[in-house]
Design a protein around this motif. Structure first.
Motif, short mmCIF file in Angstrom:
data_model
loop_
_atom_site.label_atom_id
_atom_site.label_comp_id
_atom_site.label_asym_id
_atom_site.label_seq_id
_atom_site.Cartn_x
_atom_site.Cartn_y
_atom_site.Cartn_z
N PHE A 1 0.84 -1.01 0.06
CA PHE A 1 0.07 -0.03 0.11
C PHE A 1 0.83 1.21 0.01
O PHE A 1 0.48 2.29 -0.59
N THR A 2 1.94 1.01 0.75
CA THR A 2 2.79 2.25 0.70
C THR A 2 3.85 2.39 -0.43
O THR A 2 4.32 3.33 -0.62
N ASP A 3 3.70 1.57 -1.50
CA ASP A 3 4.22 1.63 -2.63
C ASP A 3 3.60 2.12 -3.93
O ASP A 3 3.99 1.54 -5.23
N VAL A 4 2.66 2.72 -3.65
CA VAL A 4 1.58 3.14 -4.91
C VAL A 4 2.27 3.70 -5.87
O VAL A 4 2.16 3.74 -7.23
N LYS B 1 -1.77 -8.04 -14.40
CA LYS B 1 -2.09 -6.93 -13.27
C LYS B 1 -1.13 -6.68 -12.51
O LYS B 1 -0.25 -7.32 -12.00
N VAL B 2 -0.96 -5.04 -12.30
CA VAL B 2 0.16 -4.47 -11.19
C VAL B 2 -0.97 -4.58 -10.01
O VAL B 2 -1.69 -3.69 -9.82
N VAL B 3 -0.49 -5.47 -9.11
CA VAL B 3 -1.27 -5.58 -7.99
C VAL B 3 -0.85 -5.00 -6.57
O VAL B 3 0.71 -5.03 -6.42
N ILE B 4 -1.58 -4.43 -5.82
CA ILE B 4 -0.96 -3.87 -4.72
C ILE B 4 -1.71 -4.58 -3.50
O ILE B 4 -2.89 -4.81 -3.53
N THR B 5 -1.07 -4.88 -2.74
CA THR B 5 -1.43 -5.50 -1.53
C THR B 5 -0.94 -4.89 -0.17
O THR B 5 -0.29 -3.98 -0.08
#
Length: 265
Positions: free
Chosen positions: A210-213, A228-232
């Motif tokens: 989440f901090t690496d958006v 997909k470029v996925v954010i976890t």
């Protein structure tokens, strides 16, 4: 309140910053989702850079996510609170990978051909296509076969139309389509269709937290992303168990205990 990435002016990825947003309330036919993972798409870059669509600031980017149903509107019958669901909007990009799997495994297309660059050929083959064309080595005019349906995910139908039969539908997911024969369409996938694809879909977590958006946007904008470029890693480790709500007539979890991203679907 919840934490969210947003921007208040158009521009490069550096216009993004984190702030507090109120928790939305689901309406009659909506779900409130506690987000566990979200995906970025090229359209997220485009609408951040310039006013393609009319929208009010601030804007929270993203349209794909997966998570847990926290609350639902009174008209929702298929989903229940506590359900875990993946919602996907979208040959090697986010839309392309989904279109290939839908064509082969859901609609039973007899022969599917997809284009991609050299490093992604094997990746696309593994999705189930019958033939992969490396666009760095072959131009459209060199393709002798003519096809019954053309789905262009990169906005190149002004050139790719040559591989379609004269009466073949041409679909372009970018606006405006670059060829007069093309019909614009955004990809919509129903829960029923995704259920049929369950055994074909891969699961896992993304490399971006989440901090690496901003770093995730940087990777997406290189054009080298696969799927997909996925954010976890949405912040939740310090949140007490949330009270699940059956519908909007029940009270939502107290805002002070919620600090992770939530979204209405």
């Amino acid at each position: 309140m919840q934490k969210a990435w947003f921007y208040e002016e158009y521009g490069p990825k550096e216009v993004l910053h984190i702030g507090d947003f109120p928790i939305p309330t689901p309406q009659h036919n909506q779900l409130l989702i506690q987000v566990r993972a979200a995906a970025l798409n090229p359209i997220d870059c485009k609408i951040r850079q310039r006013p393609i669509f009319t929208s009010d600031f601030p804007v929270v980017p993203g349209c794909d996510m997966a998570g847990i149903v926290l609350a639902k509107g009174s008209g929702v019958t298929k989903f229940n609170t506590g359900d875990e669901n993946i919602f996907v909007v979208g040959g090697a990009g986010g839309v392309g990978t989904l279109v290939i799997q839908l064509a082969k495994h859901l609609y039973g297309a007899s022969y599917v051909v997809a284009t991609t660059s050299t490093p992604k050929v094997e990746f696309v083959k593994n999705l189930g296509v019958d033939e992969v064309i490396d666009y760095t080595k072959t131009v459209y005019e060199e393709i002798e076969e003519k096809y019954d349906f053309l789905y262009d995910t990169v906005g190149d139908c002004k050139n790719s139309f040559v591989v379609a039969k004269e009466d073949a539908p041409i679909v372009d997911i970018t606006w405006p389509p670059s060829h007069p024969r093309a019909v614009y369409s955004s990809l919509t996938v129903s829960g029923e269709n995704l259920e049929k694809l369950r055994s074909y879909l891969e699961t896992g977590t993304g490399p971006y937290k989440f901090t690496d958006v901003i770093e995730a946007f940087r990777h997406l904008e290189t054009g080298r992303a696969r799927g997909k470029v996925v954010i976890t890693g949405f912040p939740s480790q310090h949140i007490p168990p949330l009270k699940l709500c059956d519908n909007i007539n029940n009270s939502l979890p107290p805002p002070e205990i919620v600090s992770q991203e939530m979204s209405v679907y």
